[in-house]
Design a protein around this motif. Structure first.
Motif, PDB file in Angstrom:
ATOM      1  N   ARG A 198      -4.699  -5.395  17.952  1.00  0.00           N
ATOM      2  CA  ARG A 198      -4.568  -6.418  18.982  1.00  0.00           C
ATOM      3  C   ARG A 198      -3.678  -7.536  18.469  1.00  0.00           C
ATOM      4  NH1 ARG A 198     -10.901  -8.320  18.211  1.00  0.00           N
ATOM      5  NH2 ARG A 198     -10.505  -9.724  16.490  1.00  0.00           N
ATOM      6  N   HIS A 199      -2.955  -8.168  19.367  1.00  0.00           N
ATOM      7  CA  HIS A 199      -2.242  -9.374  18.957  1.00  0.00           C
ATOM      8  C   HIS A 199      -2.603 -10.515  19.888  1.00  0.00           C
ATOM      9  CE1 HIS A 199       1.323  -8.611  21.701  1.00  0.00           C
ATOM     10  NE2 HIS A 199       0.963  -7.374  21.488  1.00  0.00           N
ATOM     11  N   ILE A 200      -2.752 -11.670  19.243  1.00  0.00           N
ATOM     12  CA  ILE A 200      -3.361 -12.811  19.918  1.00  0.00           C
ATOM     13  C   ILE A 200      -2.325 -13.892  20.180  1.00  0.00           C
ATOM     14  CG2 ILE A 200      -5.016 -14.707  19.526  1.00  0.00           C
ATOM     15  CD1 ILE A 200      -6.585 -12.583  17.807  1.00  0.00           C
ATOM     16  N   TYR A 201      -2.360 -14.477  21.367  1.00  0.00           N
ATOM     17  CA  TYR A 201      -1.478 -15.600  21.639  1.00  0.00           C
ATOM     18  C   TYR A 201      -2.321 -16.867  21.719  1.00  0.00           C
ATOM     19  CZ  TYR A 201       1.997 -18.673  23.483  1.00  0.00           C
ATOM     20  OH  TYR A 201       2.860 -19.739  23.618  1.00  0.00           O
ATOM     21  N   ALA A 202      -2.004 -17.819  20.848  1.00  0.00           N
ATOM     22  CA  ALA A 202      -2.755 -19.074  20.814  1.00  0.00           C
ATOM     23  C   ALA A 202      -1.798 -20.214  20.489  1.00  0.00           C
ATOM     24  CB  ALA A 202      -3.840 -18.991  19.748  1.00  0.00           C
ATOM     25  N   THR A 203      -2.117 -21.413  20.899  1.00  0.00           N
ATOM     26  CA  THR A 203      -1.368 -22.590  20.461  1.00  0.00           C
ATOM     27  C   THR A 203      -2.385 -23.603  19.949  1.00  0.00           C
ATOM     28  OG1 THR A 203      -1.462 -23.914  22.480  1.00  0.00           O
ATOM     29  CG2 THR A 203       0.240 -22.225  22.397  1.00  0.00           C
ATOM     30  N   THR A 204      -1.916 -24.570  19.155  1.00  0.00           N
ATOM     31  CA  THR A 204      -2.821 -25.573  18.598  1.00  0.00           C
ATOM     32  C   THR A 204      -3.530 -26.324  19.720  1.00  0.00           C
ATOM     33  OG1 THR A 204      -1.066 -25.865  17.004  1.00  0.00           O
ATOM     34  CG2 THR A 204      -2.908 -27.383  16.838  1.00  0.00           C
ATOM     35  N   TRP A 233       0.844  -1.197   0.000  1.00  0.00           N
ATOM     36  CA  TRP A 233       0.000   0.000   0.000  1.00  0.00           C
ATOM     37  C   TRP A 233       0.875   1.241   0.000  1.00  0.00           C
ATOM     38  CZ3 TRP A 233      -2.826  -2.761   4.433  1.00  0.00           C
ATOM     39  CH2 TRP A 233      -3.829  -3.591   3.908  1.00  0.00           C
ATOM     40  N   LYS A 234       0.701   2.055  -1.001  1.00  0.00           N
ATOM     41  CA  LYS A 234       1.517   3.265  -1.063  1.00  0.00           C
ATOM     42  C   LYS A 234       0.617   4.457  -0.784  1.00  0.00           C
ATOM     43  CE  LYS A 234       2.667   1.227  -4.631  1.00  0.00           C
ATOM     44  NZ  LYS A 234       2.962   0.959  -6.028  1.00  0.00           N
ATOM     45  N   LYS A 235       0.316   5.230  -1.815  1.00  0.00           N
ATOM     46  CA  LYS A 235      -0.517   6.429  -1.580  1.00  0.00           C
ATOM     47  C   LYS A 235      -1.928   6.039  -1.160  1.00  0.00           C
ATOM     48  CE  LYS A 235       2.168   9.302  -4.630  1.00  0.00           C
ATOM     49  NZ  LYS A 235       2.625   8.955  -5.952  1.00  0.00           N
ATOM     50  N   THR A 236      -2.443   4.987  -1.767  1.00  0.00           N
ATOM     51  CA  THR A 236      -3.802   4.563  -1.435  1.00  0.00           C
ATOM     52  C   THR A 236      -3.740   3.358  -0.514  1.00  0.00           C
ATOM     53  OG1 THR A 236      -4.209   5.047  -3.739  1.00  0.00           O
ATOM     54  CG2 THR A 236      -6.041   4.110  -2.510  1.00  0.00           C
ATOM     55  N   LYS A 237      -4.514   3.405   0.534  1.00  0.00           N
ATOM     56  CA  LYS A 237      -4.649   2.228   1.388  1.00  0.00           C
ATOM     57  C   LYS A 237      -6.066   2.193   1.948  1.00  0.00           C
ATOM     58  CE  LYS A 237      -2.234   4.690   5.010  1.00  0.00           C
ATOM     59  NZ  LYS A 237      -0.871   5.102   5.243  1.00  0.00           N
ATOM     60  N   PRO A 238      -6.538   1.031   2.352  1.00  0.00           N
ATOM     61  CA  PRO A 238      -7.906   0.983   2.870  1.00  0.00           C
ATOM     62  C   PRO A 238      -7.996   1.662   4.235  1.00  0.00           C
ATOM     63  CG  PRO A 238      -6.843  -1.148   3.079  1.00  0.00           C
ATOM     64  CD  PRO A 238      -5.878  -0.270   2.370  1.00  0.00           C
ATOM     65  N   LEU A 239      -9.209   2.074   4.606  1.00  0.00           N
ATOM     66  CA  LEU A 239      -9.405   2.721   5.909  1.00  0.00           C
ATOM     67  C   LEU A 239      -9.657   1.639   6.956  1.00  0.00           C
ATOM     68  CD1 LEU A 239     -11.662   5.690   4.781  1.00  0.00           C
ATOM     69  CD2 LEU A 239      -9.317   5.848   5.635  1.00  0.00           C
ATOM     70  N   VAL A 240      -8.580   1.067   7.443  1.00  0.00           N
ATOM     71  CA  VAL A 240      -8.687  -0.078   8.348  1.00  0.00           C
ATOM     72  C   VAL A 240      -8.985   0.394   9.769  1.00  0.00           C
ATOM     73  CG1 VAL A 240      -7.442  -2.041   9.307  1.00  0.00           C
ATOM     74  CG2 VAL A 240      -7.210  -1.481   6.893  1.00  0.00           C
ATOM     75  N   ARG A 241      -9.985  -0.236  10.397  1.00  0.00           N
ATOM     76  CA  ARG A 241     -10.372   0.142  11.766  1.00  0.00           C
ATOM     77  C   ARG A 241      -9.971  -0.915  12.789  1.00  0.00           C
ATOM     78  NH1 ARG A 241     -15.839   1.020   9.601  1.00  0.00           N
ATOM     79  NH2 ARG A 241     -16.328  -0.797  10.841  1.00  0.00           N
ATOM     80  N   LEU A 242      -9.676  -2.130  12.290  1.00  0.00           N
ATOM     81  CA  LEU A 242      -9.333  -3.213  13.214  1.00  0.00           C
ATOM     82  C   LEU A 242      -8.219  -4.072  12.611  1.00  0.00           C
ATOM     83  CD1 LEU A 242      -9.965  -5.006  15.723  1.00  0.00           C
ATOM     84  CD2 LEU A 242     -11.598  -6.215  14.291  1.00  0.00           C
ATOM     85  N   VAL A 243      -7.149  -4.253  13.379  1.00  0.00           N
ATOM     86  CA  VAL A 243      -6.055  -5.126  12.935  1.00  0.00           C
ATOM     87  C   VAL A 243      -5.801  -6.155  14.025  1.00  0.00           C
ATOM     88  CG1 VAL A 243      -3.625  -5.267  12.267  1.00  0.00           C
ATOM     89  CG2 VAL A 243      -4.976  -3.284  11.572  1.00  0.00           C
ATOM     90  N   SER A 244      -5.852  -7.417  13.635  1.00  0.00           N
ATOM     91  CA  SER A 244      -5.645  -8.499  14.591  1.00  0.00           C
ATOM     92  C   SER A 244      -4.468  -9.345  14.104  1.00  0.00           C
ATOM     93  CB  SER A 244      -6.940  -9.315  14.630  1.00  0.00           C
ATOM     94  OG  SER A 244      -6.802 -10.364  15.523  1.00  0.00           O
ATOM     95  N   LEU A 245      -3.402  -9.395  14.895  1.00  0.00           N
ATOM     96  CA  LEU A 245      -2.206 -10.135  14.490  1.00  0.00           C
ATOM     97  C   LEU A 245      -2.093 -11.416  15.304  1.00  0.00           C
ATOM     98  CD1 LEU A 245       0.324  -7.145  14.371  1.00  0.00           C
ATOM     99  CD2 LEU A 245      -0.905  -8.163  12.457  1.00  0.00           C
ATOM    100  N   GLY A 246      -1.640 -12.486  14.666  1.00  0.00           N
ATOM    101  CA  GLY A 246      -1.476 -13.747  15.394  1.00  0.00           C
ATOM    102  C   GLY A 246      -0.612 -14.706  14.604  1.00  0.00           C
ATOM    103  N   GLY A 247      -0.268 -15.844  15.217  1.00  0.00           N
ATOM    104  CA  GLY A 247       0.445 -16.904  14.506  1.00  0.00           C
ATOM    105  C   GLY A 247       1.953 -16.824  14.600  1.00  0.00           C
ATOM    106  N   GLU A 248       2.491 -15.675  14.901  1.00  0.00           N
ATOM    107  CA  GLU A 248       3.930 -15.530  15.118  1.00  0.00           C
ATOM    108  C   GLU A 248       4.161 -14.307  15.996  1.00  0.00           C
ATOM    109  OE1 GLU A 248       5.996 -14.912  11.391  1.00  0.00           O
ATOM    110  OE2 GLU A 248       4.525 -13.494  10.711  1.00  0.00           O
ATOM    111  N   ILE A 249       5.409 -14.052  16.349  1.00  0.00           N
ATOM    112  CA  ILE A 249       5.695 -12.963  17.283  1.00  0.00           C
ATOM    113  C   ILE A 249       5.335 -11.609  16.674  1.00  0.00           C
ATOM    114  CG2 ILE A 249       7.528 -11.780  18.571  1.00  0.00           C
ATOM    115  CD1 ILE A 249       9.059 -14.463  18.609  1.00  0.00           C
TER     116      ILE A 249
END
Lengths: 379, 81
Positions: free
Chosen positions: A217-223, A182-198
């Motif tokens: 937010r970042h999520i900590y989960a294991t299988t 995403w350079k000049k144009t990017k979506p108007l993101v209101r929620l970002v959820s990170l997970g699966g790695e550090i």
């Protein structure tokens, strides 16, 4: 019931679907189970739509539904008698295993928080645990889901702009790749959820810089444990004070790695941690399984395959850190017949998964070892 | 042409050739992920090669955004000086 009460909308490969488009097809009622493969043939058609149809049929006929992401040979010893969803594990610690889940346990409990529907971009494979969670999240909250299983990261980034995506759930590596697109144009993101790695501070800061108003937010989960906790303060790791609390029934203990304890026993997560004054930070995997662009790669496994090649005496497979994919697989090959070894290695590497393929290969007569005489894995 | 620019161009060309891609002209304005048949693993390979070649890591202090060859050259030249 599953879809009926939802005003969920799916936009997949340019086609639009609503809950009412998925009704019980009845033709599957005499089957013992429904299996849907995630391999090339099915991916030509809308895969998420096929999955939703399979779930609707599975519920109505009360039979298990199996999502076979990579077309694994199935050896079903005990097929559940009623509806549930079968997913294959990522196969990190051994052969991929088919695990059945009850829909109720997979269904997120989050309801929509604002008036407006969120528009999710599906960044994970829909037949992975995380991918299915995003699909179910969109259904539970009557949101919009944008999916294209065949799109690469550049195409997904473009899709997010075109469809005005407002919510993203991805691995930090995938998120970094999206930010680069995403350079000049990017979506108007209101929620970002990170997970699966550090989720490292640099990535969290880059997300905040690009989307200052988004909830991050970042999520900590294991299988084994499922989701343990969610961190919402925008800082890497989690507060040290949490070590005195319980999350989803789990208490946390620190040794070299994070240990999860509940009434029934404990899980050694294999995730190494470092403690600062007020935070617990994740530093990497105890074993040699590393995360390359969101895919788990077993360094010792690749190394063993390289060592088995003709003219290769020994090999050291290691990773180099980088800001794009987190880690990059590199190899040092020990051989006295360099040209012959090169030929063998070059013929072998294309058979590996793209993420597992050593990208920078050097040849030497002796391997670089640590002072303890071990192979160094991270540089 | 600065050394770093020359190395970025040569290494990008090499990565693409190894993938069996046809290499077109690479200029300061060329965008890695948009103008070239590169994916994020290829871009990661370029960054790691640069670090191994120059000993410099402009991303040590955190992730920085760049899109084209010129912006990447600037990142390296800013810490070189």
């Amino acid at each position: 019931m599953f879809l009926q009460s939802s005003s969920f909308k799916l936009i997949e490969q340019g086609k639009s679907y609503e809950a009412k488009d998925f009704s019980y097809s009845k033709e599957r009622r005499s089957m013992e189970y429904i299996e849907l493969s995630g391999t090339t043939h099915n991916r030509k058609q809308s895969l998420v739509a096929q999955m939703l149809q399979a779930i609707v049929d599975g519920i109505a006929a009360d039979i298990p539904v199996i999502f076979n992401r990579s077309g694994q040979t199935m050896d079903i010893e005990e097929l559940p008698a009623e509806f549930c969803i079968g997913l294959f594990t990522s196969g990190t610690t051994g052969p991929a295993k088919l695990v059945f889940h009850v829909l109720h346990d997979l269904m997120p409990t989050n309801k929509r928080k604002s008036e407006a529907a969120s528009c999710w971009l599906l960044c994970y494979h829909p037949m992975s645990y995380a991918g299915l969670q995003v699909i179910l999240q969109a259904i539970a909250a009557s949101d919009v889901l944008v999916a294209d299983v065949n799109a690469n990261v550049t195409q997904k980034a473009q899709l997010a702009i075109e469809q005005q995506v407002t919510a993203l759930s991805a691995t930090p590596s995938f998120m970094r790749a999206l930010l680069l697109c995403w350079k000049k144009t990017k979506p108007l993101v209101r929620l970002v959820s990170l997970g699966g790695e550090i989720a490292d501070q640099g990535t969290l800061d880059a997300v905040k810089l690009n989307f200052p108003d988004a909830a991050l937010r970042h999520i900590y989960a294991t299988t084994e444990s499922g989701v343990v906790f969610t961190v919402k303060d925008g800082l890497a790791g989690f507060p040290k004070t949490w070590l005195r609390e319980a999350f989803s029934g789990w208490c946390m203990q620190l040794k070299d790695t994070l240990i999860l304890v509940n009434g029934k026993g404990y899980i050694d997560t294999g995730d190494c941690v470092a403690v600062t004054e007020d935070r617990v930070l994740f530093t990497g995997r105890k074993d040699n399984i590393v995360n390359v662009g969101g895919a788990k790669v077993n360094l010792e496994d690749i190394e063993q395959q390289l060592i088995n090649l003709e003219h290769v005496k020994d090999a050291r497979v290691f990773v180099k850190a980088n800001p794009i994919t987190g880690a990059l697989v590199c190899a040092e090959i020990c051989s006295s017949e360099t040209e012959l070894a090169k030929h063998a290695v070059n013929s072998f590497c294309p058979h590996l998964l793209a993420e597992a393929r050593p990208r920078i290969i050097t040849y030497c007569e002796q391997l670089t070892l640590t002072s303890a005489g071990k192979k160094q894995r991270c540089l | 042409m600065s050394n770093i620019l020359q190395f970025i161009v040569d290494e990008t060309r090499q990565i693409l050739l190894q993938k069996g891609e046809t290499v077109t002209d690479i200029t300061l304005e060329t965008e890695f992920l948009t103008d070239l048949p590169m994916d994020s693993l290829d871009l990661a390979t370029l960054i790691v090669s640069l670090e191994m070649h120059t000993g410099l890591d402009p991303f040590r202090s955190g992730f920085k955004t760049f899109y084209n060859v010129g912006q990447l050259v600037e990142l390296y030249e800013s810490i070189e000086n």
